[in-house]
Write an enzyme that holds these catalytic residues in place. Structure first.
Site, PDB file in Angstrom:
ATOM      1  N   ASP A  24      44.988  40.816  21.704  1.00  0.00           N
ATOM      2  CA  ASP A  24      45.621  40.471  22.862  1.00  0.00           C
ATOM      3  C   ASP A  24      47.153  40.359  22.687  1.00  0.00           C
ATOM      4  O   ASP A  24      47.518  39.500  22.211  1.00  0.00           O
ATOM      5  CB  ASP A  24      45.019  39.185  23.690  1.00  0.00           C
ATOM      6  N   ASN A  74      47.153  39.993  28.861  1.00  0.00           N
ATOM      7  CA  ASN A  74      47.625  38.831  28.772  1.00  0.00           C
ATOM      8  C   ASN A  74      49.419  38.830  28.657  1.00  0.00           C
ATOM      9  O   ASN A  74      50.050  38.119  28.346  1.00  0.00           O
ATOM     10  CB  ASN A  74      47.529  37.564  27.678  1.00  0.00           C
ATOM     11  N   HIS A  78      41.705  38.610  33.038  1.00  0.00           N
ATOM     12  CA  HIS A  78      42.721  38.530  33.869  1.00  0.00           C
ATOM     13  C   HIS A  78      43.276  39.776  34.374  1.00  0.00           C
ATOM     14  O   HIS A  78      44.521  39.501  34.810  1.00  0.00           O
ATOM     15  CB  HIS A  78      43.841  37.651  33.070  1.00  0.00           C
ATOM     16  N   HIS A 131      35.355  41.787  25.403  1.00  0.00           N
ATOM     17  CA  HIS A 131      36.379  40.742  25.378  1.00  0.00           C
ATOM     18  C   HIS A 131      35.531  39.539  25.834  1.00  0.00           C
ATOM     19  O   HIS A 131      34.846  39.345  26.905  1.00  0.00           O
ATOM     20  CB  HIS A 131      37.062  41.171  26.663  1.00  0.00           C
TER      21      HIS A 131
END
Length: 258
Positions: A8, A40, A68, A151
């Site tokens: 990430d 991220n 996200h 993930h």
């Protein structure tokens, strides 16, 4: 083929080290392919359209996502025009973008990237195991190089999916926890796995965030707005050597660069 999968990317420090170092790393390691989880990369949560384009221009071949990925609305239209950007395939029907894709570059063998999201300690999603089955049923037979970004939060779920897909994909690489694990291995039927690839971002941090703010939240139990730490960044990921003719991983190792 030699492949680098970056964990990430977190905030400006993570983007910065990619911009500054990745092209040279591609040359130094003779990399054929670079994949990175970018969910991220903007402010520590989510990915903006601008950051996505910059990261792809910096030498990343495919960007994957996670829980996200839809935080910044300006990214949504990018999914319609940029096939190098993926979101988890087990989002419910109707979500923008695609969760897997076959790529056929003119100078390298064809390969497939599959992006999946875990369900343990995570938002409710469709089953990643069944989603993987459905994707592999549609996979062209000539595409033997198949990489999965899983993930997920729970180590047990990541391990279980890796064994479930053993022999059917080239590698199952974990993202999300931002802590690189020390369990890179080849499973009995040949699939490579690493429970978590780690983080490309500020090394001296609480998984990318300013430790003082994280500590304050634990001490008080009150809501605290986290900020990405401003400490020097590090790149972390998995380095794989692959037999291009069969799609089988020959070696896998955790990789990091301060």
């Amino acid at each position: 083929m030699r492949i680098l999968f970056l964990g990430d990317i977190v905030g400006r420090p993570g983007r910065g080290i990619v911009f500054e170092r990745l092209r040279q790393i591609r040359r130094d390691l003779s990399l054929d392919l670079v994949i990175a989880n970018g969910e991220n990369a903007s402010g520590g949560l989510g990915l903006t359209a601008k950051a996505a384009r910059q990261l792809l221009e910096a030498g990343i071949d495919v960007l994957t996502g996670g829980n996200h990925i839809f935080r910044h609305k300006d990214l949504v239209p990018v999914f319609a025009t940029e096939d190098r950007l993926l979101r988890p395939a087990n989002y419910p029907p109707g979500a923008p973008g695609g969760g897997w894709r076959v790529y056929r570059p003119h100078d390298r063998p064809a390969f497939a990237i599959i992006n999946l999201l875990g369900r343990v300690f995570m938002p409710a999603m469709d089953c990643p195991f069944r989603a993987a089955d459905a994707i592999l049923a549609k996979m062209p037979a000539d595409v033997t190089l198949r990489l999965v970004d899983f993930h997920a939060e729970a180590t047990s779920e990541k391990k279980a999916l890796a064994y479930y897909l053993d022999g059917r994909v080239s590698a199952v690489l974990g993202t999300h926890t931002h802590v690189q694990t020390n369990d890179a291995q080849l499973l009995p039927r040949g699939t490579a796995t690493l429970t978590d690839c780690g983080m490309t971002g500020p090394a001296a941090s609480a998984i990318g965030m300013d430790p003082e703010e994280v500590i304050a939240r634990y001490l008080t139990g009150l809501p605290v707005r986290f900020a990405v730490a401003r400490t020097p960044p590090e790149m972390q990921g998995a380095l794989l050597d692959v037999d291009a003719a069969t799609g089988k991983v020959v070696t896998i190792a955790a990789w990091r660069l301060a």
